[in-house]
Design a protein around this motif. Structure first.
Motif, PDB file in Angstrom:
ATOM      1  N   ARG A 113       5.813  24.296  -7.082  1.00 56.29           N
ATOM      2  CA  ARG A 113       6.416  25.336  -6.260  1.00 56.29           C
ATOM      3  C   ARG A 113       7.553  25.215  -5.512  1.00 56.29           C
ATOM      4  N   TRP A 114       7.388  23.998  -4.584  1.00 64.49           N
ATOM      5  CA  TRP A 114       8.763  23.862  -3.755  1.00 64.49           C
ATOM      6  C   TRP A 114       9.594  22.653  -4.399  1.00 64.49           C
ATOM      7  N   ARG A 115       9.347  21.988  -5.374  1.00 60.72           N
ATOM      8  CA  ARG A 115      10.018  20.922  -6.045  1.00 60.72           C
ATOM      9  C   ARG A 115      10.928  20.034  -4.674  1.00 60.72           C
ATOM     10  N   PRO A 116      10.177  19.358  -4.001  1.00 59.77           N
ATOM     11  CA  PRO A 116      10.619  18.509  -3.006  1.00 59.77           C
ATOM     12  C   PRO A 116      11.491  17.527  -3.685  1.00 59.77           C
ATOM     13  N   ASN A 117      12.503  16.969  -2.693  1.00 59.42           N
ATOM     14  CA  ASN A 117      13.313  15.896  -3.032  1.00 59.42           C
ATOM     15  C   ASN A 117      12.694  14.433  -2.741  1.00 59.42           C
ATOM     16  N   VAL A 118      11.575  14.583  -1.862  1.00 59.70           N
ATOM     17  CA  VAL A 118      10.914  13.305  -1.410  1.00 59.70           C
ATOM     18  C   VAL A 118       9.694  13.889  -0.789  1.00 59.70           C
ATOM     19  N   LEU A 119       8.808  12.954  -0.974  1.00 59.85           N
ATOM     20  CA  LEU A 119       7.459  13.175  -0.139  1.00 59.85           C
ATOM     21  C   LEU A 119       7.183  12.086   0.679  1.00 59.85           C
ATOM     22  N   HIS A 120       6.837  12.660   2.042  1.00 63.76           N
ATOM     23  CA  HIS A 120       6.731  11.568   3.179  1.00 63.76           C
ATOM     24  C   HIS A 120       5.146  11.906   3.571  1.00 63.76           C
ATOM     25  N   VAL A 121       4.569  10.716   3.384  1.00 61.09           N
ATOM     26  CA  VAL A 121       3.170  10.803   3.739  1.00 61.09           C
ATOM     27  C   VAL A 121       2.621   9.636   4.897  1.00 61.09           C
ATOM     28  N   HIS A 122       1.745  10.289   5.564  1.00 67.36           N
ATOM     29  CA  HIS A 122       1.169   9.334   6.741  1.00 67.36           C
ATOM     30  C   HIS A 122       0.087   8.783   6.769  1.00 67.36           C
ATOM     31  N   ASP A 123       0.146   7.479   6.699  1.00 62.84           N
ATOM     32  CA  ASP A 123      -1.193   6.811   6.849  1.00 62.84           C
ATOM     33  C   ASP A 123      -2.070   6.699   5.530  1.00 62.84           C
ATOM     34  N   LEU A 124      -3.000   5.710   5.573  1.00 61.20           N
ATOM     35  CA  LEU A 124      -4.120   5.703   5.011  1.00 61.20           C
ATOM     36  C   LEU A 124      -5.168   6.359   5.846  1.00 61.20           C
ATOM     37  N   PRO A 125      -6.199   6.791   5.337  1.00 66.81           N
ATOM     38  CA  PRO A 125      -6.668   7.054   3.902  1.00 66.81           C
ATOM     39  C   PRO A 125      -6.042   8.285   3.114  1.00 66.81           C
TER      40      PRO A 125
ATOM     41  N   TRP B 201      -5.737   0.901   9.132  1.00 71.26           N
ATOM     42  CA  TRP B 201      -6.631   1.677   8.915  1.00 71.26           C
ATOM     43  C   TRP B 201      -7.823   0.736   8.561  1.00 71.26           C
ATOM     44  N   PRO B 202      -7.736  -0.383   7.656  1.00 68.97           N
ATOM     45  CA  PRO B 202      -8.890  -1.054   7.165  1.00 68.97           C
ATOM     46  C   PRO B 202      -9.448  -1.546   8.661  1.00 68.97           C
ATOM     47  N   ASP B 203      -8.621  -2.297   9.480  1.00 67.22           N
ATOM     48  CA  ASP B 203      -8.879  -2.910  10.725  1.00 67.22           C
ATOM     49  C   ASP B 203      -9.668  -1.861  11.908  1.00 67.22           C
ATOM     50  N   LEU B 204      -9.088  -0.770  11.871  1.00 65.42           N
ATOM     51  CA  LEU B 204      -9.543   0.222  12.687  1.00 65.42           C
ATOM     52  C   LEU B 204     -10.991   0.847  12.312  1.00 65.42           C
TER      53      LEU B 204
ATOM     54  N   SER C 132     -24.195   1.044   9.641  1.00 65.49           N
ATOM     55  CA  SER C 132     -22.695   1.611   9.924  1.00 65.49           C
ATOM     56  C   SER C 132     -21.834   0.378   9.664  1.00 65.49           C
ATOM     57  N   ARG C 133     -21.923  -1.073  10.321  1.00 65.16           N
ATOM     58  CA  ARG C 133     -21.084  -2.053  10.114  1.00 65.16           C
ATOM     59  C   ARG C 133     -21.035  -2.184   8.605  1.00 65.16           C
ATOM     60  N   ILE C 134     -22.028  -2.418   7.958  1.00 71.14           N
ATOM     61  CA  ILE C 134     -21.889  -2.680   6.390  1.00 71.14           C
ATOM     62  C   ILE C 134     -21.051  -1.699   5.614  1.00 71.14           C
ATOM     63  N   LEU C 135     -21.633  -0.369   5.841  1.00 72.62           N
ATOM     64  CA  LEU C 135     -20.417   0.680   5.199  1.00 72.62           C
ATOM     65  C   LEU C 135     -19.222   0.561   5.814  1.00 72.62           C
ATOM     66  N   ALA C 136     -18.875   0.352   7.013  1.00 68.56           N
ATOM     67  CA  ALA C 136     -17.686   0.148   7.382  1.00 68.56           C
ATOM     68  C   ALA C 136     -16.589  -0.842   6.796  1.00 68.56           C
TER      69      ALA C 136
ATOM     70  N   ALA D 178     -13.585  -0.496   4.509  1.00 67.54           N
ATOM     71  CA  ALA D 178     -12.356  -1.064   4.920  1.00 67.54           C
ATOM     72  C   ALA D 178     -11.747  -1.760   3.396  1.00 67.54           C
ATOM     73  N   ILE D 179     -12.780  -2.517   2.669  1.00 67.44           N
ATOM     74  CA  ILE D 179     -12.402  -3.081   1.445  1.00 67.44           C
ATOM     75  C   ILE D 179     -11.765  -2.113   0.587  1.00 67.44           C
ATOM     76  N   LEU D 180     -12.144  -0.798   0.626  1.00 64.52           N
ATOM     77  CA  LEU D 180     -11.561   0.288  -0.269  1.00 64.52           C
ATOM     78  C   LEU D 180     -10.455   0.398   0.335  1.00 64.52           C
ATOM     79  N   LEU D 181     -10.234   0.501   1.517  1.00 59.45           N
ATOM     80  CA  LEU D 181      -8.734   0.864   2.222  1.00 59.45           C
ATOM     81  C   LEU D 181      -7.852  -0.075   2.040  1.00 59.45           C
ATOM     82  N   LYS D 182      -8.195  -1.331   1.811  1.00 58.15           N
ATOM     83  CA  LYS D 182      -7.316  -2.527   1.445  1.00 58.15           C
ATOM     84  C   LYS D 182      -6.639  -2.511   0.240  1.00 58.15           C
ATOM     85  N   LEU D 183      -7.651  -2.095  -0.774  1.00 58.91           N
ATOM     86  CA  LEU D 183      -7.077  -1.888  -2.306  1.00 58.91           C
ATOM     87  C   LEU D 183      -6.251  -0.795  -2.279  1.00 58.91           C
ATOM     88  N   GLU D 184      -6.484   0.249  -1.557  1.00 58.87           N
ATOM     89  CA  GLU D 184      -5.593   1.596  -1.573  1.00 58.87           C
ATOM     90  C   GLU D 184      -4.264   0.993  -1.066  1.00 58.87           C
TER      91      GLU D 184
END
Length: 158
Positions: free
Chosen positions: A11-23, A47-50, A62-66, A70-76
């Motif tokens: 719809r908007w046909r932007p010239n550039v996308l500006h995205v903030h942060d993972l995830p 974000w991975p460290d946060l 919670s720590r194991i899931l975190a 974090a591993i998934l965020l590092k890959l991203e």
């Protein structure tokens, strides 16, 4: 999220996308590549460290899931670093880490987001003077975003 993003791009046909942060940067990057739109990724948080730091006082599950998240965020992060047309960060140390992870150092720009101390001194000084005249005092001045990843519980509970 992706179908809606594709509708917006069409719809908007932007010239550039500006995205903030993972995830979440990866779907935007993929959509930008699909439509041939340059993408700027603004990574002003580690974000991975946060994710790991914000669960250090919680239970073992919670720590194991975190750590898994974090591993998934590092890959991203690695994919985004390699695919972004430009990267913005707030610290030289993050820019150096991005280069070590494979980002083109010429695509990384450091824009500090620290407050202008002289301006803060003037504005906060005026406010403190006003509060003193009213018989009140200021205990904390916080400059920055407020979100769960900032872990501001301790300063605000003090």
């Amino acid at each position: 999220m992706i179908p809606r993003l594709i509708r917006i791009i069409r719809r908007w046909r932007p010239n550039v996308l500006h995205v903030h942060d993972l995830p979440g940067s990866l779907p935007y990057m993929l959509a930008a590549k699909l439509f041939g739109i340059p993408i700027i990724v603004d990574l002003h948080e580690d974000w991975p460290d946060l994710v790991v730091l914000n669960t250090r006082r919680r239970g073992i599950i919670s720590r194991i899931l975190a750590r898994f998240v974090a591993i998934l965020l590092k890959l991203e992060e690695r994919v985004v670093l390699m695919g972004a047309d430009a990267l913005v960060t707030v610290l030289e140390e993050l820019a150096e880490e991005f280069a070590r992870m494979g980002a083109d150092p010429y695509k990384v720009v450091v824009i500090h987001n620290a407050a202008d101390i002289e301006e803060m001194d003037r504005e906060v000084g005026d406010l403190i003077d006003l509060k003193k005249e009213e018989g009140m005092g200021i205990r904390i001045v916080y400059v920055g975003g407020i979100g769960f990843h900032r872990d501001l519980r301790h300063p605000f509970s003090a």
